[in-house]
Motif scaffolding. Structure first.
Motif, PDB file in Angstrom:
ATOM      1  N   MET A  43       0.894  -1.060   0.069  1.00 52.24           N
ATOM      2  CA  MET A  43       0.054  -0.157  -0.005  1.00 52.24           C
ATOM      3  C   MET A  43       0.901   1.164  -0.142  1.00 52.24           C
ATOM      4  SD  MET A  43      -3.143   0.983   2.641  1.00 52.24           S
ATOM      5  CE  MET A  43      -2.341   2.346   3.628  1.00 52.24           C
ATOM      6  N   GLU A  44       0.713   2.236  -0.856  1.00 53.86           N
ATOM      7  CA  GLU A  44       1.391   3.335  -0.920  1.00 53.86           C
ATOM      8  C   GLU A  44       0.837   4.347  -0.055  1.00 53.86           C
ATOM      9  OE1 GLU A  44       1.987   6.768  -4.210  1.00 53.86           O
ATOM     10  OE2 GLU A  44       2.052   4.742  -5.139  1.00 53.86           O
ATOM     11  N   GLU A  45       2.023   5.034   0.547  1.00 54.13           N
ATOM     12  CA  GLU A  45       1.766   5.896   1.793  1.00 54.13           C
ATOM     13  C   GLU A  45       1.342   7.396   1.111  1.00 54.13           C
ATOM     14  OE1 GLU A  45       4.369   6.938   5.653  1.00 54.13           O
ATOM     15  OE2 GLU A  45       5.463   6.410   3.964  1.00 54.13           O
ATOM     16  N   SER A  46       0.222   7.897   1.697  1.00 53.71           N
ATOM     17  CA  SER A  46      -0.128   9.287   1.449  1.00 53.71           C
ATOM     18  C   SER A  46       0.820  10.258   1.445  1.00 53.71           C
ATOM     19  CB  SER A  46      -1.712   9.638   1.899  1.00 53.71           C
ATOM     20  OG  SER A  46      -0.968  10.039   3.481  1.00 53.71           O
ATOM     21  N   ARG A  47       0.638  11.249   0.865  1.00 60.93           N
ATOM     22  CA  ARG A  47       1.787  12.438   1.165  1.00 60.93           C
ATOM     23  C   ARG A  47       1.628  12.976   2.573  1.00 60.93           C
ATOM     24  NH1 ARG A  47       5.527  14.596  -1.966  1.00 60.93           N
ATOM     25  NH2 ARG A  47       5.970  16.843  -1.878  1.00 60.93           N
ATOM     26  N   ALA A  48       0.515  13.072   3.101  1.00 62.28           N
ATOM     27  CA  ALA A  48       0.129  13.541   4.302  1.00 62.28           C
ATOM     28  C   ALA A  48       0.725  12.531   5.435  1.00 62.28           C
ATOM     29  CB  ALA A  48      -1.092  13.696   4.744  1.00 62.28           C
ATOM     30  N   ASP A  49       0.436  11.228   5.317  1.00 59.73           N
ATOM     31  CA  ASP A  49       1.079  10.344   6.179  1.00 59.73           C
ATOM     32  C   ASP A  49       2.796  10.234   6.008  1.00 59.73           C
ATOM     33  OD1 ASP A  49      -1.122   9.527   7.180  1.00 59.73           O
ATOM     34  OD2 ASP A  49      -1.424   7.613   5.659  1.00 59.73           O
ATOM     35  N   LEU A  50       3.310  10.493   4.527  1.00 60.14           N
ATOM     36  CA  LEU A  50       4.573  10.421   4.490  1.00 60.14           C
ATOM     37  C   LEU A  50       5.371  11.580   5.386  1.00 60.14           C
ATOM     38  CD1 LEU A  50       6.854   9.353   2.509  1.00 60.14           C
ATOM     39  CD2 LEU A  50       6.563  11.596   1.108  1.00 60.14           C
ATOM     40  N   PRO A 101       6.050  23.568   3.711  1.00 59.10           N
ATOM     41  CA  PRO A 101       5.222  22.295   3.873  1.00 59.10           C
ATOM     42  C   PRO A 101       3.971  22.966   4.991  1.00 59.10           C
ATOM     43  CG  PRO A 101       7.014  21.410   4.964  1.00 59.10           C
ATOM     44  CD  PRO A 101       7.307  22.999   4.160  1.00 59.10           C
ATOM     45  N   THR A 102       2.641  22.609   4.446  1.00 59.97           N
ATOM     46  CA  THR A 102       1.560  23.141   5.527  1.00 59.97           C
ATOM     47  C   THR A 102       0.527  22.036   5.333  1.00 59.97           C
ATOM     48  OG1 THR A 102       0.684  24.280   3.764  1.00 59.97           O
ATOM     49  CG2 THR A 102       2.029  25.653   4.960  1.00 59.97           C
ATOM     50  N   ILE A 103      -0.167  22.287   6.254  1.00 57.76           N
ATOM     51  CA  ILE A 103      -1.378  21.316   6.466  1.00 57.76           C
ATOM     52  C   ILE A 103      -2.068  21.449   5.236  1.00 57.76           C
ATOM     53  CG2 ILE A 103      -3.712  20.786   7.308  1.00 57.76           C
ATOM     54  CD1 ILE A 103      -1.279  19.710   8.754  1.00 57.76           C
ATOM     55  N   SER A 104      -2.339  22.514   4.473  1.00 55.18           N
ATOM     56  CA  SER A 104      -3.216  22.701   3.486  1.00 55.18           C
ATOM     57  C   SER A 104      -2.435  22.055   2.061  1.00 55.18           C
ATOM     58  CB  SER A 104      -3.226  24.137   2.897  1.00 55.18           C
ATOM     59  OG  SER A 104      -2.024  24.731   2.703  1.00 55.18           O
ATOM     60  N   ASP A 105      -0.949  21.497   2.197  1.00 50.30           N
ATOM     61  CA  ASP A 105      -0.329  20.932   1.072  1.00 50.30           C
ATOM     62  C   ASP A 105      -1.067  19.434   1.035  1.00 50.30           C
ATOM     63  OD1 ASP A 105       1.010  23.127   0.416  1.00 50.30           O
ATOM     64  OD2 ASP A 105       2.663  22.262   1.865  1.00 50.30           O
ATOM     65  N   SER A 106      -1.647  18.926   1.906  1.00 49.51           N
ATOM     66  CA  SER A 106      -1.990  17.533   2.295  1.00 49.51           C
ATOM     67  C   SER A 106      -2.993  17.384   1.934  1.00 49.51           C
ATOM     68  CB  SER A 106      -1.755  17.225   3.805  1.00 49.51           C
ATOM     69  OG  SER A 106      -0.324  17.215   4.324  1.00 49.51           O
ATOM     70  N   GLY A 107      -4.087  18.142   1.357  1.00 47.27           N
ATOM     71  CA  GLY A 107      -5.382  17.869   0.849  1.00 47.27           C
ATOM     72  C   GLY A 107      -6.297  17.482   1.909  1.00 47.27           C
ATOM     73  N   LEU A 130      -7.894  16.067   5.003  1.00 45.23           N
ATOM     74  CA  LEU A 130      -7.414  15.318   6.210  1.00 45.23           C
ATOM     75  C   LEU A 130      -8.410  14.995   7.237  1.00 45.23           C
ATOM     76  CD1 LEU A 130      -4.085  16.929   7.217  1.00 45.23           C
ATOM     77  CD2 LEU A 130      -4.430  15.085   5.809  1.00 45.23           C
ATOM     78  N   GLY A 131      -8.712  13.585   7.493  1.00 42.06           N
ATOM     79  CA  GLY A 131      -9.459  13.286   8.395  1.00 42.06           C
ATOM     80  C   GLY A 131      -9.017  13.374   9.883  1.00 42.06           C
ATOM     81  N   PRO A 132      -9.770  13.400  11.052  1.00 38.44           N
ATOM     82  CA  PRO A 132      -9.656  13.883  12.285  1.00 38.44           C
ATOM     83  C   PRO A 132      -8.286  13.175  12.829  1.00 38.44           C
ATOM     84  CG  PRO A 132     -12.011  13.356  12.229  1.00 38.44           C
ATOM     85  CD  PRO A 132     -11.296  12.976  10.894  1.00 38.44           C
ATOM     86  N   GLU A 133      -8.287  11.980  12.466  1.00 40.81           N
ATOM     87  CA  GLU A 133      -6.978  11.428  12.993  1.00 40.81           C
ATOM     88  C   GLU A 133      -5.533  11.768  12.445  1.00 40.81           C
ATOM     89  OE1 GLU A 133      -5.164   9.630  15.983  1.00 40.81           O
ATOM     90  OE2 GLU A 133      -7.479   9.331  15.922  1.00 40.81           O
TER      91      GLU A 133
END
Length: 182
Positions: free
Chosen positions: A1-8, A79-85, A87-90
C-alpha cells in the motif's frame, strides 16, 4: 500500500528532517549534527524515503573518501497542512501532535544551550484573540504572506533594509498558531 503525502511527511522523524531543511540546504552529515538523537541508519533511511518521494531533492554531490556526499533541499517550499489535501480527524491529530512536538523539541534545544538570553535571542511567544470576518481573515492571511515572503530565503535583503547591510543574517523559525476561539 502506497503511503499518502500526508502520512509521508507526518512521520515524526521525517517531519524533523523537513523542519531542519526549511530555508537551507544540508548534507546528511549536517542533518546528523542537527538531529544527533536520531540513530544514523534511521536518519539515512528516512532521508532516502523523502528523496524517493520527491519531498527532498539533491542540489549538489561531491566525492568524499570514496563515497558520494549529497546535499539536500526541500522540494516543497513550505510544507503546510493545506498541502496535504483532505485530512480526517486522526490525520489532523497526528499533524498537530507532530507540529507541537517539534515546537517543544526546538524549545528544549534552545534551553539546552550553554548560554541563553531570551531578550537578546528575541525569544517570545504570545497568544491573542482576534475578531475577524471571513473577508478580514483572508486579508490578514494575504497581508502576512506579503510581509513574510521577502524574508523566507537566506539571499538578498528586502528593499529598505540598507542600514543592516553589514549585519549577518541569522536563521529564525517563526511558528504561528491561530485557532478559532470557542
Amino acid at each position: 500500500m502506497e503511503e499518502s503525502r500526508a502520512d509521508l511527511v507526518l512521520h515524526p522523524i521525517r517531519w524533523r528532517i523537513i523542519q531542519a531543511l526549511m530555508g537551507r540546504e544540508l548534507t546528511t552529515s549536517g542533518l546528523r549534527e542537527r538531529l544527533a538523537d536520531i540513530p544514523v541508519t534511521t536518519l539515512y533511511r528516512q532521508v532516502a524515503i523523502l528523496a524517493e518521494a520527491e519531498v527532498l531533492h539533491v542540489v549538489a554531490e561531491r566525492r568524499v573518501r570514496g563515497t558520494v556526499e549529497r546535499t539536500y533541499a526541500l522540494r516543497m517550499e513550505r510544507p503546510t497542512i493545506s498541502d496535504s489535501g483532505e485530512l480526517g480527524p486522526e490525520q489532523l491529530r497526528t499533524a498537530f501532535t507532530a507540529y507541537a512536538a517539534g515546537l517543544l523539541a526546538d524549545f528544549e534545544r534552545y534551553l539546552g544551550r550553554d548560554r541563553i538570553d531570551p531578550e537578546a535571542d528575541h525569544l517570545s511567544f504570545t497568544q491573542a484573540a482576534l475578531y475577524l470576518t471571513e473577508a478580514e481573515l483572508a486579508e490578514l492571511g494575504a497581508g502576512m504572506a506579503a510581509l513574510l515572503t521577502p524574508f523566507l530565503e537566506p539571499g538578498e535583503r528586502p528593499a529598505g533594509n540598507d542600514d543592516a547591510a553589514d549585519e549577518p543574517k541569522r536563521r529564525f523559525m517563526l511558528s504561528t498558531i491561530m485557532l478559532p476561539g470557542d
